[in-house]
Design a protein around this motif. Structure first.
Motif, PDB file in Angstrom:
ATOM      1  N   GLU A  34       0.823  -1.066  -0.037  1.00  8.61           N
ATOM      2  CA  GLU A  34      -0.115   0.025   0.161  1.00  8.61           C
ATOM      3  C   GLU A  34       1.013   1.330  -0.149  1.00  8.61           C
ATOM      4  OE1 GLU A  34      -3.171   2.479   2.593  1.00  8.61           O
ATOM      5  OE2 GLU A  34      -2.550   0.552   3.221  1.00  8.61           O
ATOM      6  N   TYR A  59       2.547   1.584  -3.357  1.00 15.23           N
ATOM      7  CA  TYR A  59       1.536   1.979  -4.335  1.00 15.23           C
ATOM      8  C   TYR A  59       1.046   3.571  -4.271  1.00 15.23           C
ATOM      9  CZ  TYR A  59      -2.720   2.413  -7.342  1.00 15.23           C
ATOM     10  OH  TYR A  59      -3.683   2.741  -8.161  1.00 15.23           O
ATOM     11  N   TYR A  88      -1.412   1.098 -12.036  1.00 20.45           N
ATOM     12  CA  TYR A  88      -0.926  -0.430 -11.241  1.00 20.45           C
ATOM     13  C   TYR A  88       0.397  -0.317 -11.030  1.00 20.45           C
ATOM     14  CZ  TYR A  88      -5.164  -1.865 -14.205  1.00 20.45           C
ATOM     15  OH  TYR A  88      -6.360  -1.902 -14.580  1.00 20.45           O
ATOM     16  N   LEU A  89       0.669  -0.831  -9.839  1.00 19.00           N
ATOM     17  CA  LEU A  89       1.821  -1.098  -9.476  1.00 19.00           C
ATOM     18  C   LEU A  89       2.481  -2.323  -9.525  1.00 19.00           C
ATOM     19  CD1 LEU A  89       4.385   0.254  -7.606  1.00 19.00           C
ATOM     20  CD2 LEU A  89       3.558  -0.569  -5.881  1.00 19.00           C
ATOM     21  N   TYR A 113       5.468  -4.516  -7.816  1.00 20.59           N
ATOM     22  CA  TYR A 113       6.422  -4.504  -7.115  1.00 20.59           C
ATOM     23  C   TYR A 113       7.456  -5.620  -6.782  1.00 20.59           C
ATOM     24  CZ  TYR A 113       8.866  -3.183  -2.357  1.00 20.59           C
ATOM     25  OH  TYR A 113       9.729  -2.722  -1.650  1.00 20.59           O
ATOM     26  N   ALA A 168      -0.495  -4.457  -7.718  1.00 28.99           N
ATOM     27  CA  ALA A 168      -1.427  -4.078  -6.699  1.00 28.99           C
ATOM     28  C   ALA A 168      -2.209  -2.859  -7.356  1.00 28.99           C
ATOM     29  CB  ALA A 168      -0.584  -3.463  -5.642  1.00 28.99           C
TER      30      ALA A 168
END
Length: 321
Positions: A121, A124, A134-135, A137, A145
């Motif tokens: 979170e 993001y 959109y992330l 990671y 995410a």
């Protein structure tokens, strides 16, 4: 009790925000002043909320929190904190409350001044506003995410290194080890002609299987994930290492494409320490995505973003993983 810092030149009350980004490799923290300027930052040992499943793990997490508080407080007492922890689940019940209480006690804050959430979170929000993109990671593990406009968290992947987490540091390390030891099964001593195998064996301490076994099975996942550094360092001289990094990029692209298929096309940001190991990862990810997909490598530090989020009153209403 909420604490604040007095600026000596004016006598005015200054409320600092503390941001914490805890991953398997390291835990980064930052202290932000009103307006968002970062006035101090640092690192302590990595941690995972998954460690809360054992007494030894809980002791290690508390010890890391203690070292973090010792590092932070000389620079100013925070008024609020946002803490993103890998492995954190908002449905973890007593564990999430215990983590919040420990941080509150060590930082001399009320529990309601601490917002604990997933590290994803935090990452993001360092790249997008909710609903914007959109992330993907890639740290020790990997996840895609999306936080929608209503604050609901949606994931692709992020199921853990035992099950998947393709493209993350642990995955890269595991793929390298698997290739090396399959070659050794077929042609003992093959490692002597492989720059990647030489780099890996230098990292783990020796070429005997006992060193690799202890490294893979005797450490926390974040420590294993650091082996990806050796793989990336050998990629210019070893086509196998380069191939593993390209495949990591394709694995990360899959996460973005899974989200796009569910929620429609949006810009994609790639973040995390493993994502920056080598340009091959980003290049392969870009090649695997739809040609018109905007893709950037996120440059904003997640612990900075968390510190700035902590400058405003906390509402614990985001649905995180």
């Amino acid at each position: 009790m909420i604490h604040s810092q007095h600026a000596p030149e004016t006598g005015l009350t200054v409320e600092f925000g503390l941001g914490i980004d805890a991953g398997g490799t390291e835990t980064r923290w930052a202290l932000a002043a009103p307006g968002g300027a970062i006035v101090a930052e640092g690192t302590v040992d990595g941690l995972s909320a998954l460690q809360m499943g054992s007494q030894a793990g809980r002791d290690a997490v508390h010890a890391t929190f203690s070292r973090l508080a010792v590092a932070v407080l000389p620079h100013g007492a925070p008024a609020r904190a946002w803490a993103g922890l890998t492995g954190f689940s908002s449905g973890a019940g007593g564990d999430s409350e215990l983590l919040q209480r420990w941080l509150a006690e060590l930082l001399h804050l009320a529990p309601h001044a601490i917002h604990c959430c997933s590290d994803i979170e935090i990452a993001y929000r360092a790249s997008f506003h909710p609903g914007e993109g959109y992330l993907v990671y890639a740290g020790t593990g990997s996840i895609g995410a999306f936080i929608d406009a209503a604050g609901q968290f949606h994931r692709a992947g992020g199921r853990g290194v035992v099950l998947d987490d393709g493209g993350g540091g642990f995955w890269i390390a595991r793929e390298a080890m698997r290739h090396i030891w399959r070659n050794e099964d077929e042609r003992p001593g093959a490692w002597r002609t492989s720059p990647m195998a030489q780099a890996v064996f230098d990292y783990v301490g020796g070429d005997d299987w006992a060193y690799s076994r202890q490294f893979i099975y005797g450490q926390e996942r974040g420590a294993v994930g650091k082996l990806a550094l050796a793989v990336a360092a050998s990629a210019e001289h070893d086509p196998v290492a380069a191939g593993i990094l390209r495949e990591a990029g394709r694995e990360l692209a899959r996460l973005a494409m899974a989200l796009s298929s569910r929620f429609g096309p949006r810009p994609v940001a790639l973040s995390g320490r493993a994502a920056g190991l080598h340009p091959l990862i980003l290049d392969a990810m870009r090649a695997a995505l739809a040609p018109d997909t905007p893709l950037t490598q996120a440059g904003t530090a997640a612990h900075h973003a968390a510190a700035r989020l902590a400058l405003t009153p906390i509402h614990n209403n985001t649905n995180t993983p």
